[in-house]
Motif scaffolding. Structure first.
Motif, PDB file in Angstrom:
ATOM      1  N   ARG A 104       0.793  -1.236   0.000  1.00 19.09           N
ATOM      2  CA  ARG A 104       0.000   0.000   0.000  1.00 19.09           C
ATOM      3  C   ARG A 104       0.823   1.283   0.000  1.00 19.09           C
ATOM      4  NH1 ARG A 104      -2.269   0.526   4.451  1.00 19.09           N
ATOM      5  NH2 ARG A 104      -1.529  -1.313   5.525  1.00 19.09           N
ATOM      6  N   TYR A 105       2.099   1.218   0.246  1.00 18.49           N
ATOM      7  CA  TYR A 105       2.939   2.405   0.156  1.00 18.49           C
ATOM      8  C   TYR A 105       4.391   1.984  -0.069  1.00 18.49           C
ATOM      9  CZ  TYR A 105       4.330   1.380   5.010  1.00 18.49           C
ATOM     10  OH  TYR A 105       4.808   0.777   6.152  1.00 18.49           O
ATOM     11  N   ASN A 106       5.130   2.881  -0.679  1.00 15.56           N
ATOM     12  CA  ASN A 106       6.563   2.666  -0.885  1.00 15.56           C
ATOM     13  C   ASN A 106       7.299   3.504   0.150  1.00 15.56           C
ATOM     14  OD1 ASN A 106       9.224   2.535  -1.677  1.00 15.56           O
ATOM     15  ND2 ASN A 106       8.882   3.218  -3.791  1.00 15.56           N
ATOM     16  N   GLN A 107       7.954   2.857   1.101  1.00 17.28           N
ATOM     17  CA  GLN A 107       8.614   3.571   2.177  1.00 17.28           C
ATOM     18  C   GLN A 107       9.716   4.497   1.652  1.00 17.28           C
ATOM     19  OE1 GLN A 107       8.974   0.367   1.563  1.00 17.28           O
ATOM     20  NE2 GLN A 107      11.173   0.070   1.297  1.00 17.28           N
ATOM     21  N   SER A 108      10.372   4.102   0.577  1.00 14.76           N
ATOM     22  CA  SER A 108      11.426   4.945   0.002  1.00 14.76           C
ATOM     23  C   SER A 108      10.838   6.204  -0.634  1.00 14.76           C
ATOM     24  CB  SER A 108      12.224   4.155  -1.043  1.00 14.76           C
ATOM     25  OG  SER A 108      12.874   3.053  -0.434  1.00 14.76           O
ATOM     26  N   ALA A 109       9.637   6.076  -1.195  1.00 18.29           N
ATOM     27  CA  ALA A 109       8.967   7.235  -1.793  1.00 18.29           C
ATOM     28  C   ALA A 109       8.546   8.238  -0.722  1.00 18.29           C
ATOM     29  CB  ALA A 109       7.761   6.781  -2.614  1.00 18.29           C
ATOM     30  N   LEU A 110       8.129   7.748   0.445  1.00 21.16           N
ATOM     31  CA  LEU A 110       7.781   8.644   1.541  1.00 21.16           C
ATOM     32  C   LEU A 110       8.995   9.456   1.967  1.00 21.16           C
ATOM     33  CD1 LEU A 110       5.569   6.339   3.833  1.00 21.16           C
ATOM     34  CD2 LEU A 110       4.809   8.077   2.191  1.00 21.16           C
ATOM     35  N   LEU A 111      10.135   8.798   2.065  1.00 21.30           N
ATOM     36  CA  LEU A 111      11.365   9.482   2.456  1.00 21.30           C
ATOM     37  C   LEU A 111      11.810  10.467   1.373  1.00 21.30           C
ATOM     38  CD1 LEU A 111      13.350   6.450   3.942  1.00 21.30           C
ATOM     39  CD2 LEU A 111      12.167   8.255   5.203  1.00 21.30           C
ATOM     40  N   ALA A 112      11.713  10.059   0.121  1.00 22.13           N
ATOM     41  CA  ALA A 112      12.120  10.930  -0.982  1.00 22.13           C
ATOM     42  C   ALA A 112      11.257  12.182  -1.039  1.00 22.13           C
ATOM     43  CB  ALA A 112      12.043  10.165  -2.307  1.00 22.13           C
ATOM     44  N   HIS A 113       9.953  12.013  -0.845  1.00 20.37           N
ATOM     45  CA  HIS A 113       9.042  13.152  -0.863  1.00 20.37           C
ATOM     46  C   HIS A 113       9.358  14.114   0.278  1.00 20.37           C
ATOM     47  CE1 HIS A 113       5.231  15.223   0.254  1.00 20.37           C
ATOM     48  NE2 HIS A 113       5.200  15.431  -1.045  1.00 20.37           N
ATOM     49  N   GLY A 114       9.595  13.568   1.478  1.00 20.34           N
ATOM     50  CA  GLY A 114       9.907  14.419   2.612  1.00 20.34           C
ATOM     51  C   GLY A 114      11.206  15.174   2.421  1.00 20.34           C
ATOM     52  N   ALA A 165      12.723  15.923  -0.503  1.00 19.15           N
ATOM     53  CA  ALA A 165      12.568  16.896  -1.584  1.00 19.15           C
ATOM     54  C   ALA A 165      11.827  18.137  -1.104  1.00 19.15           C
ATOM     55  CB  ALA A 165      11.832  16.260  -2.758  1.00 19.15           C
ATOM     56  N   ARG A 166      10.814  17.934  -0.296  1.00 17.04           N
ATOM     57  CA  ARG A 166      10.047  19.056   0.235  1.00 17.04           C
ATOM     58  C   ARG A 166      10.897  19.894   1.184  1.00 17.04           C
ATOM     59  NH1 ARG A 166       4.129  18.509   3.235  1.00 17.04           N
ATOM     60  NH2 ARG A 166       3.738  20.759   3.459  1.00 17.04           N
ATOM     61  N   LEU A 167      11.690  19.231   2.013  1.00 19.18           N
ATOM     62  CA  LEU A 167      12.533  19.936   2.978  1.00 19.18           C
ATOM     63  C   LEU A 167      13.574  20.801   2.282  1.00 19.18           C
ATOM     64  CD1 LEU A 167      13.256  20.256   6.006  1.00 19.18           C
ATOM     65  CD2 LEU A 167      14.807  18.302   5.731  1.00 19.18           C
ATOM     66  N   HIS A 168      14.118  20.312   1.169  1.00 19.09           N
ATOM     67  CA  HIS A 168      15.188  21.021   0.471  1.00 19.09           C
ATOM     68  C   HIS A 168      14.709  21.698  -0.814  1.00 19.09           C
ATOM     69  CE1 HIS A 168      18.645  19.704   2.942  1.00 19.09           C
ATOM     70  NE2 HIS A 168      17.869  18.672   3.208  1.00 19.09           N
ATOM     71  N   ARG A 169      13.413  21.692  -1.034  1.00 22.54           N
ATOM     72  CA  ARG A 169      12.815  22.357  -2.196  1.00 22.54           C
ATOM     73  C   ARG A 169      13.427  21.867  -3.506  1.00 22.54           C
ATOM     74  NH1 ARG A 169      12.167  28.653  -0.014  1.00 22.54           N
ATOM     75  NH2 ARG A 169      10.910  28.107   1.825  1.00 22.54           N
ATOM     76  N   LYS A 170      13.491  20.552  -3.629  1.00 21.68           N
ATOM     77  CA  LYS A 170      13.992  19.907  -4.833  1.00 21.68           C
ATOM     78  C   LYS A 170      12.844  19.208  -5.553  1.00 21.68           C
ATOM     79  CE  LYS A 170      18.302  20.938  -3.980  1.00 21.68           C
ATOM     80  NZ  LYS A 170      19.107  21.828  -4.860  1.00 21.68           N
ATOM     81  N   ARG A 171      13.055  18.887  -6.795  1.00 19.04           N
ATOM     82  CA  ARG A 171      12.034  18.213  -7.594  1.00 19.04           C
ATOM     83  C   ARG A 171      11.964  16.741  -7.212  1.00 19.04           C
ATOM     84  NH1 ARG A 171      11.970  17.270 -14.184  1.00 19.04           N
ATOM     85  NH2 ARG A 171       9.837  16.433 -14.296  1.00 19.04           N
ATOM     86  N   HIS A 172      10.791  16.304  -6.829  1.00 19.42           N
ATOM     87  CA  HIS A 172      10.573  14.899  -6.483  1.00 19.42           C
ATOM     88  C   HIS A 172       9.874  14.211  -7.640  1.00 19.42           C
ATOM     89  CE1 HIS A 172       8.124  11.721  -4.155  1.00 19.42           C
ATOM     90  NE2 HIS A 172       9.326  11.242  -4.384  1.00 19.42           N
ATOM     91  N   VAL A 173      10.483  13.149  -8.154  1.00 23.90           N
ATOM     92  CA  VAL A 173       9.888  12.399  -9.265  1.00 23.90           C
ATOM     93  C   VAL A 173       9.744  10.943  -8.817  1.00 23.90           C
ATOM     94  CG1 VAL A 173      10.039  11.820 -11.709  1.00 23.90           C
ATOM     95  CG2 VAL A 173      11.077  13.941 -10.872  1.00 23.90           C
ATOM     96  N   PRO A 174       8.630  10.610  -8.169  1.00 20.81           N
ATOM     97  CA  PRO A 174       8.469   9.264  -7.603  1.00 20.81           C
ATOM     98  C   PRO A 174       8.446   8.143  -8.628  1.00 20.81           C
ATOM     99  CG  PRO A 174       6.417  10.509  -7.474  1.00 20.81           C
ATOM    100  CD  PRO A 174       7.472  11.476  -7.886  1.00 20.81           C
ATOM    101  N   SER A 175       8.075   8.450  -9.861  1.00 19.45           N
ATOM    102  CA  SER A 175       7.993   7.408 -10.894  1.00 19.45           C
ATOM    103  C   SER A 175       9.103   7.548 -11.927  1.00 19.45           C
ATOM    104  CB  SER A 175       6.630   7.455 -11.587  1.00 19.45           C
ATOM    105  OG  SER A 175       6.394   8.731 -12.169  1.00 19.45           O
TER     106      SER A 175
END
Length: 244
Positions: free
Chosen positions: A141-151, A153-163
């Motif tokens: 139901r979720y990708n734990q690595s994607a949760l970390l990547a999103h967090g 990217a948001r913290l450092h204002r970078k582009r997050h591309v989960p796919s």
């Protein structure tokens, strides 16, 4: 006054429904995610390490040293850094985050990733997670690595591309394989998402994953990205296995 009310509300909720330590499950009185007793048992990687894979060295050798593994088998990624060592004190917390819906630990883990990956985050163009196969994603139901990547990217204002990368082979869990078997298991398991073929040329990409064991998964991902024209591929992981 506007700031006081939310703080009081948060304290009231924590009093009635105290958050619990993400490692041992004991109640804690703030939302840090982990209690002080568990915190002191964690081993963070902060000293000298292999310039390529981030394996921690006991002694500082000076310069950009490589570990024996990376000297023998150079990796496709340029650099990997891990926040802490994966051992008896950290594994339950990480497994719980990965398999037991302990997603409330995302914010805490994101801060740890930010701290250990500060050298590479400044130059990042894209932050992307190591992908799950769609069948495993449906089951978990979720990708734990994607949760970390999103967090991150948001913290450092970078582009997050989960796919950015797609996992085309529903590979077996790496945990059941030997070192050689792990590399075979993920061979040709990833492809670049065609939607981003024109977006990656000359870019600096950071891959996010939870645990580094042999580096086989990150290497397979980096190999695909490098063939697609990416300038550099770095990796930041939550924890890494050491020989001990």
């Amino acid at each position: 006054m506007k700031e006081v009310v939310p703080n009081l509300l948060t304290k009231g909720i924590n009093y009635l429904f105290p958050p619990v330590c993400g490692n041992c499950g004991d109640a804690i009185w703030d939302n840090t995610g982990i209690c002080s007793d568990c915190w002191k048992d964690l081993t963070f990687i902060s000293g000298t390490c292999c310039h390529s894979c981030g394996y921690p060295f006991e002694l500082s050798h000076g310069g950009e040293m490589l570990c024996g593994e990376c000297l023998h088998s150079p990796k496709s990624f340029d650099k990997c850094r891990a926040a802490l060592i994966y051992n008896v004190h950290s594994k339950d917390m990480i497994i719980g985050f990965k398999h037991a819906d302990k997603t409330h630990l995302t914010a805490l883990f994101t801060r740890w990733l930010s701290s250990c990956g500060h050298e590479t985050l400044g130059n990042a163009d894209i932050i992307a997670p190591v992908p799950l196969h769609r069948r495993r994603l449906l089951r978990r139901r979720y990708n734990q690595s994607a949760l970390l990547a999103h967090g991150l990217a948001r913290l450092h204002r970078k582009r997050h591309v989960p796919s950015l990368l797609l996992r085309t082979k529903n590979t077996s869990s790496q945990g059941q394989f030997s070192m050689t078997g792990r590399w075979r298991n993920v061979r040709n398991a990833f492809v670049l998402n065609k939607k981003f073929e024109k977006d990656v040329d000359g870019k600096n990409v950071i891959l996010i994953d939870d645990v580094y064991t042999t580096g086989a998964t990150l290497d397979a991902c980096a190999r695909v990205l490098k063939k697609s024209g990416v300038a550099s591929v770095s990796a930041i992981v939550l924890a890494r296995v050491t020989k001990e």
